[in-house]
Design an enzyme around this catalytic site. Sequence first.
Site, PDB file in Angstrom:
ATOM      1  CE  LYS A 196      33.304  50.767  27.645  1.00 47.06           C
ATOM      2  NZ  LYS A 196      34.516  49.981  27.424  1.00 47.06           N
ATOM      3  CB  VAL A 233      42.539  38.115  41.638  1.00 48.27           C
ATOM      4  CG1 VAL A 233      41.987  37.874  43.013  1.00 48.27           C
ATOM      5  CG2 VAL A 233      42.868  36.841  40.942  1.00 48.27           C
ATOM      6  N   GLY A 234      39.676  39.355  39.450  1.00 51.69           N
ATOM      7  CA  GLY A 234      38.320  39.068  38.960  1.00 51.69           C
ATOM      8  C   GLY A 234      38.372  38.232  37.690  1.00 51.69           C
ATOM      9  CG  HIS A 235      34.822  37.966  35.316  1.00 50.78           C
ATOM     10  ND1 HIS A 235      34.099  38.984  35.885  1.00 50.78           N
ATOM     11  CD2 HIS A 235      34.101  36.838  35.492  1.00 50.78           C
ATOM     12  CE1 HIS A 235      32.980  38.495  36.383  1.00 50.78           C
ATOM     13  NE2 HIS A 235      32.959  37.202  36.159  1.00 50.78           N
TER      14      HIS A 235
HETATM   15  N1  LIG Z   1      36.635  41.776  30.959  1.00 47.90           N
HETATM   16  C1  LIG Z   1      37.274  42.174  29.856  1.00 47.90           C
HETATM   17  O1  LIG Z   1      37.282  41.498  28.810  1.00 47.90           O
HETATM   18  C2  LIG Z   1      38.021  43.480  29.875  1.00 47.90           C
HETATM   19  C3  LIG Z   1      38.524  43.997  28.668  1.00 47.90           C
HETATM   20  C4  LIG Z   1      39.279  45.170  28.715  1.00 47.90           C
HETATM   21  C5  LIG Z   1      39.480  45.824  29.922  1.00 47.90           C
HETATM   22  N2  LIG Z   1      38.947  45.304  31.078  1.00 47.90           N
HETATM   23  C6  LIG Z   1      39.202  46.006  32.330  1.00 47.90           C
HETATM   24  O2  LIG Z   1      39.936  45.141  33.217  1.00 47.90           O
HETATM   25  C7  LIG Z   1      39.546  45.362  34.584  1.00 47.90           C
HETATM   26  C8  LIG Z   1      39.065  44.054  35.187  1.00 47.90           C
HETATM   27  O3  LIG Z   1      37.972  43.569  34.439  1.00 47.90           O
HETATM   28  P1  LIG Z   1      37.171  42.257  34.921  1.00 47.90           P
HETATM   29  O4  LIG Z   1      36.217  41.940  33.828  1.00 47.90           O
HETATM   30  O5  LIG Z   1      38.121  41.237  35.421  1.00 47.90           O
HETATM   31  O6  LIG Z   1      36.364  42.869  36.127  1.00 47.90           O
HETATM   32  P2  LIG Z   1      35.887  42.119  37.472  1.00 47.90           P
HETATM   33  O7  LIG Z   1      34.860  43.008  38.066  1.00 47.90           O
HETATM   34  O8  LIG Z   1      35.559  40.700  37.208  1.00 47.90           O
HETATM   35  O9  LIG Z   1      37.225  42.129  38.363  1.00 47.90           O
HETATM   36  C9  LIG Z   1      37.680  43.238  39.030  1.00 47.90           C
HETATM   37  C10 LIG Z   1      38.132  42.764  40.404  1.00 47.90           C
HETATM   38  O10 LIG Z   1      38.735  43.875  41.072  1.00 47.90           O
HETATM   39  C11 LIG Z   1      38.326  43.832  42.445  1.00 47.90           C
HETATM   40  N3  LIG Z   1      38.484  45.164  43.017  1.00 47.90           N
HETATM   41  C12 LIG Z   1      37.673  46.246  42.922  1.00 47.90           C
HETATM   42  N4  LIG Z   1      38.163  47.270  43.611  1.00 47.90           N
HETATM   43  C13 LIG Z   1      39.337  46.850  44.146  1.00 47.90           C
HETATM   44  C14 LIG Z   1      40.327  47.459  44.959  1.00 47.90           C
HETATM   45  N5  LIG Z   1      40.215  48.707  45.383  1.00 47.90           N
HETATM   46  N6  LIG Z   1      41.406  46.717  45.323  1.00 47.90           N
HETATM   47  C15 LIG Z   1      41.523  45.433  44.918  1.00 47.90           C
HETATM   48  N7  LIG Z   1      40.607  44.817  44.162  1.00 47.90           N
HETATM   49  C16 LIG Z   1      39.536  45.503  43.774  1.00 47.90           C
HETATM   50  C17 LIG Z   1      36.903  43.331  42.386  1.00 47.90           C
HETATM   51  O11 LIG Z   1      36.498  42.803  43.634  1.00 47.90           O
HETATM   52  C18 LIG Z   1      36.992  42.278  41.295  1.00 47.90           C
HETATM   53  O12 LIG Z   1      37.309  41.010  41.804  1.00 47.90           O
HETATM   54  C19 LIG Z   1      38.472  46.469  34.521  1.00 47.90           C
HETATM   55  O13 LIG Z   1      39.102  47.708  34.714  1.00 47.90           O
HETATM   56  C20 LIG Z   1      37.937  46.385  33.076  1.00 47.90           C
HETATM   57  O14 LIG Z   1      37.446  47.637  32.630  1.00 47.90           O
HETATM   58  C21 LIG Z   1      38.246  44.158  31.084  1.00 47.90           C
HETATM   59  C1  LIG Z   2      34.045  45.157  23.475  1.00 47.42           C
HETATM   60  C2  LIG Z   2      34.408  44.804  24.862  1.00 47.42           C
HETATM   61  C3  LIG Z   2      34.808  43.408  24.967  1.00 47.42           C
HETATM   62  C4  LIG Z   2      35.342  45.822  25.318  1.00 47.42           C
HETATM   63  C5  LIG Z   2      35.879  45.737  26.718  1.00 47.42           C
HETATM   64  N1  LIG Z   2      34.879  45.996  27.697  1.00 47.42           N
HETATM   65  C6  LIG Z   2      37.006  46.751  26.759  1.00 47.42           C
HETATM   66  O1  LIG Z   2      37.009  47.675  27.528  1.00 47.42           O
HETATM   67  O2  LIG Z   2      37.921  46.607  25.964  1.00 47.42           O
END
Ligand SMILES: NC(=O)c1ccc[n+]([C@@H]2O[C@H](COP(=O)([O-])OP(=O)(O)OC[C@H]3O[C@@H](n4cnc5c(N)ncnc54)[C@H](O)[C@@H]3O)[C@@H](O)[C@H]2O)c1
Ligand SMILES: CC(C)C[C@H](N)C(=O)O
EC number: 1.4.1.9
Length: 366
Positions: free
Chosen positions: A80, A181-183
């Site tokens: 990472k 409820v993000g991405h």
């Molecule tokens: N994007 C990916 O492909 C991916 C892959 C693996 C893991 N993740 C993990 O999934 C989680 C979400 O990822 P994402 O890309 O949707 O992120 P994001 O930032 O788009 O969404 C996160 C959401 O959580 C909200 N948030 C933050 N603090 C909060 C709280 N205390 N209470 C309620 N809501 C809160 C934010 O406002 C945001 O809307 C992260 O932990 C990320 O590490 C993401």
């Molecule tokens: C390689 C990435 C898409 C990884 C992603 N941020 C995860 O935590 O899994």
Amino acid sequence: MIIFDYMEKYDYEQLVFCHDETSGLKAIICIHDTTLGPALGGTRMWTYDSEADAIEDALRLGRGMTYKNAAAGLNLGGGKTVVIGDPKKDKSEELFRSLGRFIQGLNGRYITAEDVGTTVEDMDIIHEETRFVTGVSPAFGSSGNPSPVTAYGVYRGMKAAAKVAFGDDSLKNRVIAIQGVGHVAYSLCKHLHDEGAKIIVTDINKENVDCAVQEFGAEAVHPEEIYDVECDIFSPCALGAIINDETINRLKCKVVAGSANNQLKEERHGDLLEEKGIVYAPDYVINAGGVINVADELLGYNRERAMKKVEGIYGNILKVFEIAKRDGIPSYLAADRMAEERIEKIRKTRSNFLQNERSLINFNLK
Ligand SMILES: NC(=O)c1ccc[n+]([C@@H]2O[C@H](COP(=O)([O-])OP(=O)(O)OC[C@H]3O[C@@H](n4cnc5c(N)ncnc54)[C@H](O)[C@@H]3O)[C@@H](O)[C@H]2O)c1
Ligand SMILES: CC(C)C[C@H](N)C(=O)O
């Protein structure tokens, strides 16, 4: 933190400190383990309170990627990058190009992608300087934003966890409480809505909540109330460490299954979930869809092949619970065992000398 002691404890290979005066880049690249292949893991950009916090995050997240990639059946190790800075204010072309040059300098031992605070556009800039980057724009023949694919994997893993908990994987009429409820969770809501689940959401960003209410008929609750709602499945999709001493006794669910990384504050919280009879779908197994998708770029991106592998998260979650049953251990430990067993088996299989070792990754395609 005594860095070498920590690296020795968890068997880290390499920690790289990157500094560039012109762009202001301060980044740490962690390569945890490359037994299975080059280390793949995203770049996180965050305003850390201290350098020690940034180092610890890079180490913790890098090791997590070793387990995630191994459990997902990928021929990849774990690593990472963390960039110290505010993603809203400190991004620039020169900063990401500088990072790209440091990654290129590692000559393929580490491959990056998106993580919290970075986007497809940032990966496109890194791509100007190195081919060791994934999650680049589809215009480059790449897979683009991993979030919708992560969401699909979480949906598949949630169904498997429901099968374990309820004996039936249908999510129709199941009440699912989503934190953040993000991405990822936006796309997850679509799948759940299509299957007829009842969705409860919370977020600190009101716009995101409003969107889920309007588009998916979700019920909204205040961020602090999400732990108390009566539901079948609690889905953490915001932050890490949210299963902790303050929250665990408030949960009124049968399943915890969401996308957030490092959901358990400490390992003992996984034991406590088990004691409470809550089925916990280990975070790095259920949220591997994004990395599975970007990893496919290294073979020459094929969406159909990638999605087939993401579908497999269903089976991976079931396998975790088979190991948990076999060995009489909680699911978070069973996931670790599944990943460690694979790494050890492949380490042994690949230990004999080969004059021309076949590379499982084709970098020339990018
Ligand atoms: N994007 C990916 O492909 C991916 C892959 C693996 C893991 N993740 C993990 O999934 C989680 C979400 O990822 P994402 O890309 O949707 O992120 P994001 O930032 O788009 O969404 C996160 C959401 O959580 C909200 N948030 C933050 N603090 C909060 C709280 N205390 N209470 C309620 N809501 C809160 C934010 O406002 C945001 O809307 C992260 O932990 C990320 O590490 C993401
Ligand atoms: C390689 C990435 C898409 C990884 C992603 N941020 C995860 O935590 O899994």
